[in-house]
Design a protein around this motif. Structure first.
Motif, PDB file in Angstrom:
ATOM      1  N   VAL A   1      83.386   0.757 -87.859  1.00 32.52           N
ATOM      2  CA  VAL A   1      82.609   1.487 -87.395  1.00 32.52           C
ATOM      3  C   VAL A   1      83.294   1.015 -85.951  1.00 32.52           C
ATOM      4  N   VAL A   2      82.622   1.601 -85.048  1.00 30.83           N
ATOM      5  CA  VAL A   2      82.615   1.668 -83.380  1.00 30.83           C
ATOM      6  C   VAL A   2      82.803   0.191 -82.299  1.00 30.83           C
ATOM      7  N   PRO A   3      83.728  -0.766 -82.426  1.00 27.14           N
ATOM      8  CA  PRO A   3      83.253  -2.120 -81.983  1.00 27.14           C
ATOM      9  C   PRO A   3      82.702  -2.328 -80.269  1.00 27.14           C
ATOM     10  N   GLY A   4      81.448  -2.472 -80.234  1.00 21.38           N
ATOM     11  CA  GLY A   4      80.792  -2.089 -79.086  1.00 21.38           C
ATOM     12  C   GLY A   4      80.105  -1.447 -78.762  1.00 21.38           C
ATOM     13  N   GLY A   5      80.695   0.332 -79.419  1.00 21.18           N
ATOM     14  CA  GLY A   5      79.945   1.585 -79.221  1.00 21.18           C
ATOM     15  C   GLY A   5      81.040   2.240 -77.709  1.00 21.18           C
ATOM     16  N   SER A   6      80.326   3.181 -77.081  1.00 25.04           N
ATOM     17  CA  SER A   6      80.909   4.168 -76.725  1.00 25.04           C
ATOM     18  C   SER A   6      81.526   3.815 -75.481  1.00 25.04           C
ATOM     19  N   SER A   7      80.121   2.503 -74.442  1.00 26.54           N
ATOM     20  CA  SER A   7      80.196   1.765 -73.336  1.00 26.54           C
ATOM     21  C   SER A   7      81.067   1.304 -73.343  1.00 26.54           C
ATOM     22  N   TYR A   8      81.949   1.093 -74.456  1.00 28.14           N
ATOM     23  CA  TYR A   8      83.154  -0.661 -74.200  1.00 28.14           C
ATOM     24  C   TYR A   8      84.437   0.940 -74.093  1.00 28.14           C
ATOM     25  N   TRP A   9      86.075   0.134 -73.796  1.00 26.19           N
ATOM     26  CA  TRP A   9      87.469   0.508 -74.172  1.00 26.19           C
ATOM     27  C   TRP A   9      88.288  -0.409 -73.790  1.00 26.19           C
ATOM     28  N   LEU A  10      88.991  -0.196 -74.592  1.00 23.28           N
ATOM     29  CA  LEU A  10      90.807  -0.734 -74.087  1.00 23.28           C
ATOM     30  C   LEU A  10      91.755  -0.243 -73.535  1.00 23.28           C
ATOM     31  N   PRO A  11      91.732  -0.625 -72.554  1.00 26.13           N
ATOM     32  CA  PRO A  11      92.404  -0.192 -71.252  1.00 26.13           C
ATOM     33  C   PRO A  11      93.169  -0.380 -72.120  1.00 26.13           C
ATOM     34  N   LEU A  12      94.510   0.927 -71.820  1.00 26.70           N
ATOM     35  CA  LEU A  12      95.833   0.914 -71.555  1.00 26.70           C
ATOM     36  C   LEU A  12      96.973   1.000 -71.272  1.00 26.70           C
ATOM     37  N   VAL A  13      98.344   0.803 -71.281  1.00 19.25           N
ATOM     38  CA  VAL A  13      99.386   0.982 -69.579  1.00 19.25           C
ATOM     39  C   VAL A  13     100.737   0.736 -70.546  1.00 19.25           C
ATOM     40  N   GLU A  14     101.760   1.574 -70.500  1.00 16.43           N
ATOM     41  CA  GLU A  14     102.914   1.955 -71.049  1.00 16.43           C
ATOM     42  C   GLU A  14     103.686   1.082 -70.677  1.00 16.43           C
ATOM     43  N   ASN A  15     104.726   0.136 -71.262  1.00 18.13           N
ATOM     44  CA  ASN A  15     105.285  -0.642 -70.547  1.00 18.13           C
ATOM     45  C   ASN A  15     106.652  -0.356 -68.980  1.00 18.13           C
ATOM     46  N   ASP A  16     106.763   1.266 -69.484  1.00 22.20           N
ATOM     47  CA  ASP A  16     107.770   1.507 -68.165  1.00 22.20           C
ATOM     48  C   ASP A  16     107.056   2.179 -67.018  1.00 22.20           C
ATOM     49  N   VAL A  17     105.732   2.060 -66.969  1.00 23.42           N
ATOM     50  CA  VAL A  17     104.590   2.573 -65.826  1.00 23.42           C
ATOM     51  C   VAL A  17     104.880   1.107 -65.380  1.00 23.42           C
ATOM     52  N   VAL A  18     104.844  -0.349 -65.813  1.00 22.76           N
ATOM     53  CA  VAL A  18     104.365  -1.112 -65.721  1.00 22.76           C
ATOM     54  C   VAL A  18     105.656  -1.426 -65.694  1.00 22.76           C
ATOM     55  N   ALA A  19     106.778  -1.726 -65.520  1.00 21.80           N
ATOM     56  CA  ALA A  19     108.034  -1.667 -64.842  1.00 21.80           C
ATOM     57  C   ALA A  19     108.968  -0.694 -63.651  1.00 21.80           C
ATOM     58  N   GLU A  20     107.865   0.234 -63.895  1.00 20.65           N
ATOM     59  CA  GLU A  20     108.256   0.797 -62.610  1.00 20.65           C
ATOM     60  C   GLU A  20     107.108   0.650 -61.409  1.00 20.65           C
ATOM     61  N   ILE A  21     106.286   0.417 -61.639  1.00 17.03           N
ATOM     62  CA  ILE A  21     105.523  -0.788 -60.305  1.00 17.03           C
ATOM     63  C   ILE A  21     105.955  -2.012 -60.106  1.00 17.03           C
ATOM     64  N   LEU A  22     107.147  -2.668 -61.036  1.00 15.71           N
ATOM     65  CA  LEU A  22     107.395  -3.791 -60.819  1.00 15.71           C
ATOM     66  C   LEU A  22     108.726  -3.544 -59.831  1.00 15.71           C
ATOM     67  N   VAL A  23     109.814  -2.600 -60.370  1.00 17.71           N
ATOM     68  CA  VAL A  23     111.045  -2.626 -59.575  1.00 17.71           C
ATOM     69  C   VAL A  23     109.846  -2.056 -57.788  1.00 17.71           C
ATOM     70  N   PHE A  24     109.549  -1.309 -57.604  1.00 18.64           N
ATOM     71  CA  PHE A  24     108.628  -0.819 -56.363  1.00 18.64           C
ATOM     72  C   PHE A  24     108.239  -1.918 -55.896  1.00 18.64           C
ATOM     73  N   LEU A  25     107.643  -2.857 -55.832  1.00 23.12           N
ATOM     74  CA  LEU A  25     107.201  -3.873 -55.810  1.00 23.12           C
ATOM     75  C   LEU A  25     108.584  -4.705 -55.164  1.00 23.12           C
ATOM     76  N   THR A  26     109.321  -5.717 -56.050  1.00 21.93           N
ATOM     77  CA  THR A  26     111.093  -5.537 -55.692  1.00 21.93           C
ATOM     78  C   THR A  26     111.043  -5.396 -54.897  1.00 21.93           C
ATOM     79  N   LYS A  27     111.481  -4.026 -54.660  1.00 23.50           N
ATOM     80  CA  LYS A  27     112.311  -3.714 -53.747  1.00 23.50           C
ATOM     81  C   LYS A  27     111.561  -3.385 -52.049  1.00 23.50           C
ATOM     82  N   ASP A  28     110.086  -3.720 -52.760  1.00 26.11           N
ATOM     83  CA  ASP A  28     109.470  -3.395 -50.727  1.00 26.11           C
ATOM     84  C   ASP A  28     109.635  -4.136 -49.910  1.00 26.11           C
ATOM     85  N   ALA A  29     110.626  -3.470 -48.828  1.00 28.66           N
ATOM     86  CA  ALA A  29     111.365  -4.878 -47.576  1.00 28.66           C
ATOM     87  C   ALA A  29     109.403  -5.246 -46.863  1.00 28.66           C
ATOM     88  N   SER A  30     108.758  -3.813 -47.113  1.00 29.58           N
ATOM     89  CA  SER A  30     107.308  -4.999 -46.139  1.00 29.58           C
ATOM     90  C   SER A  30     106.347  -4.731 -46.965  1.00 29.58           C
TER      91      SER A  30
END
Length: 653
Positions: free
Chosen positions: A224-253
């Motif tokens: 069965v579908v857990p919760g039904g169609s009003s529920y979701w499982l948010p997903l993100v690729e680890n290279d997208v996370v890393a790209e954001i962390l690298v940008f924040l690390t380099k942010d001078a201000s």
């Protein structure tokens, strides 16, 4: 690391550098920035090995600092404590990804670790040197949502059955936020949703997130579908996370903020759509209806976890909430990018985790120094090198892993790049869509080869040889040289396969069930009977264990059934397969095709339909000689590649 850094140089102190997100972040920092890194690790040797195996090639700007988040003072010696106070950016991404952690362990790692890292931030801030604190914590954290929403979420969390893992991570989030306000340093909180593998391969080694859901579907525990169609499982690729962390690390201000890393709910697959994508790839029936999430959690709590192996806490990542992503979208705009659609990646993530969750021999003796790439919709394992690459296509009861010894030997002998294909629906490759079994495999291989627009040596074993031969003809290319190892299609020894042929006429689900029901011992007996020469018992057992393990996957078992039916049932009428695909005329100008035939094979006879113009080498082995006699096979292939067509003795002229 050179301890003398330029004014304005970013010096990063980082925890969690060997984790799923951390490895990708370190790799991107090495490849794209000049940041100096101080990495908190428990063991320098292990950390270096982990990062090297992930593809980190340079350690010039990396200093390993041995310590432990769960220990007072991070377990640092005075020299290292002084060294890390030189950092002007802190990236705290440390902590075990295990939703079943005991409370005491979770508290030590997350809450105690947060206090220790906060104390370090305070020390650096007092000296005026802290530019940015970046904290990575799960997307379900109740903090940073605005006062009214934050209080409501906190109330909901206080009544929930969340794991100690989640609770302690959230307490760490709250503690660091209060500490940042008190001492006035800039804090960015990055909230990744459930993390999956990067593009293009989708390698998801962290199996505790969506892997739990895929494992449940794989085993038939998610009807069965857990919760039904009003529920979701948010997903993100680890290279997208890393790209954001690298940008924040380099942010001078840096300006600080809270950044949930997920798409808008309306732009993401809901649970019904997600389960349909997963079931299609895993080759199992679609869910029938839906059940409230709370009901499923109760079933797991009263014994379902013991039966299914699915912890009740795993449902915490499935939600009906919407999230405020305006800050995240603003950050992405500053980065010059948009949020990727996870649907494009889901087939590869699903295949990877499906394969990763299968049982495998405890003591594998196959090479581990390979890298993984993706060509078209196929996963490939292998090694980079110089010159004309080899592309190897496996047969039945195999995946790319089984031909790693052959590929490794060929790579050492020739120095050429070697890539071993996982056919569609096998190993780590998604199933093909919209074609019959054989045509779908051929089209997928042609597409993959189309990304390699240079001369190739194409090698196929068993039915993989038939797929390679058809792909060569369909591509129309003259820069591909082909070698067929024990080619199998319509050349079956019928007297030895009558029972199998009868079984294959049964409905597909029945055939798949019968195939999966075969014991590991039966595969040992089959490989032993077909070997032609004595094989070490340990080697035979490992190959049989892998074959048995592959068939635990409905996806891989279904791909086997489809190709077995094509071999045994689709050639009863009409022109011979080898008369149609066995001329190789387009390859004649490049080199004579090679046929290696094992004369101890009891299942197949030599394909008489092959047209003249090939070089034939006979070997005294059984059908699976490329797996068991890989050294001899590599020698034959190398000699064929090195000899010019003029010097080859043609067969059938």
């Amino acid at each position: 690391m050179n301890q003398t850094t330029n004014l304005g140089q970013t010096v990063l102190f980082m925890t969690g550098s060997t984790g799923f997100i951390g490895k990708e972040t370190v790799k991107q920092l090495v490849e794209k920035t000049d940041v100096h890194m101080l990495l908190l690790v428990r063991s320098e040797q292990r950390a270096r090995t982990v990062l090297e195996s992930y593809g980190v090639r340079s350690f010039e700007r990396i200093t390993f600092v041995v310590g432990d988040l769960s220990v007072q003072g991070l377990g640092l010696v005075p020299r290292d404590h002084k060294r890390i106070r030189e950092a002007n950016v802190i990236l705290h991404a440390g902590g075990t990804m295990d939703i079943t952690l005991e409370r005491e362990t979770a508290e030590k790692i997350f809450r105690h670790g947060a206090r220790e890292i906060a104390q370090l931030a305070e020390d650096i801030q007092r000296s005026g040197g802290l530019r940015h604190f970046i904290h990575v914590v799960g997307f379900m954290s109740p903090y940073g949502r605005g006062s009214e929403q934050e209080e409501q979420i906190k109330i909901n969390h206080s009544n929930s059955q969340e794991s100690a893992y989640e609770e302690m991570k959230f307490q760490a989030d709250g503690y660091i936020r209060e500490h940042a306000k008190q001492y006035g340093y800039t804090l960015s909180v990055v909230n990744p949703s459930t993390v999956v593998g990067p593009r293009p391969t989708g390698e998801t080694e962290q199996t505790g997130g969506i892997g739990l859901l895929i494992g449940a579907v794989q085993k038939g525990f998610m009807p069965v579908v857990p919760g039904g169609s009003s529920y979701w499982l948010p997903l993100v690729e680890n290279d997208v996370v890393a790209e954001i962390l690298v940008f924040l690390t380099k942010d001078a201000s840096p300006i600080g903020g809270t950044y949930p890393l997920l798409a808008r709910k309306e732009n993401s697959p809901n649970m019904k759509e997600l389960l349909h994508i997963l079931t299609k790839q895993l080759d199992v029936p679609k869910p029938a209806g839906a059940l409230p999430l709370s009901w499923i959690q109760k079933l797991l709590n009263i014994g379902g976890t013991r039966i299914s192996g699915i912890p009740a806490q795993s449902l915490a990542f499935i939600t009906d909430r919407t999230f405020q992503v305006e800050e995240t979208e603003g950050l992405l705009k500053r980065m010059g990018r948009t949020w990727p659609d996870i649907r494009e990646q889901l087939p590869f993530i699903t295949a990877d985790l499906d394969y990763r969750l299968l049982p495998k021999p405890a003591a594998e003796r196959i090479p581990t120094d390979y890298i993984r790439v993706r060509r078209g919709n196929l996963a490939m394992l292998g090694w980079e090198g110089e010159g004309e690459p080899w592309v190897i296509v496996h047969g039945l009861l195999q995946c790319a892993d089984d031909l790693l010894p052959l590929g490794s030997q060929l790579w050492r002998l020739t120095g050429n790049p070697v890539w071993i294909v996982d056919l569609a629906g096998f190993g780590r490759s998604p199933v093909h869509q919209g074609h019959d079994a054989f045509t779908g495999q051929v089209n997928t291989l042609v597409d993959a080869l189309g990304e390699m627009q240079f001369p190739i040596k194409l090698v196929g074993h068993s039915v993989g040889a038939a797929i390679a031969a058809a792909a060569l003809k369909q591509s129309g290319r003259t820069d591909i040289r082909v070698a067929l190892l024990q080619p199998a299609a319509d050349n079956v020894n019928e007297e030895n396969n009558g029972h199998l042929k009868q079984m294959l006429r049964l409905p597909r689900p029945v055939v798949r069930t019968l195939l999966r029901s075969k014991s590991q011992g039966s595969w040992v007996r089959m490989f032993s009977k077909d070997s032609g020469v004595p094989i070490k018992e340990s080697s035979m057992d490992r190959v049989a264990q892998r074959a048995y393990g592959y068939l635990r996957s409905p996806r891989i078992a279904g791909a086997h059934v489809d190709l077995l039916r094509w071999i045994h049932l689709s050639h009863e009428q009409g022109i011979s397969f080898w008369e149609r695909y066995g001329s190789f005329q387009q390859a004649k100008d490049a080199a004579d095709p090679l046929i290696v035939w094992a004369d101890k094979d009891r299942e197949y006879h030599f394909p008489a339909g092959l047209k003249p113009g090939y070089k034939k080498v006979d070997v005294p082995y059984g059908h699976y000689f490329p797996v068991f006699q890989f050294e001899q096979t590599a020698e034959i292939l190398m000699n064929w590649a090195e000899n010019s067509p003029i010097n080859n003795d043609r067969q059938g002229d």
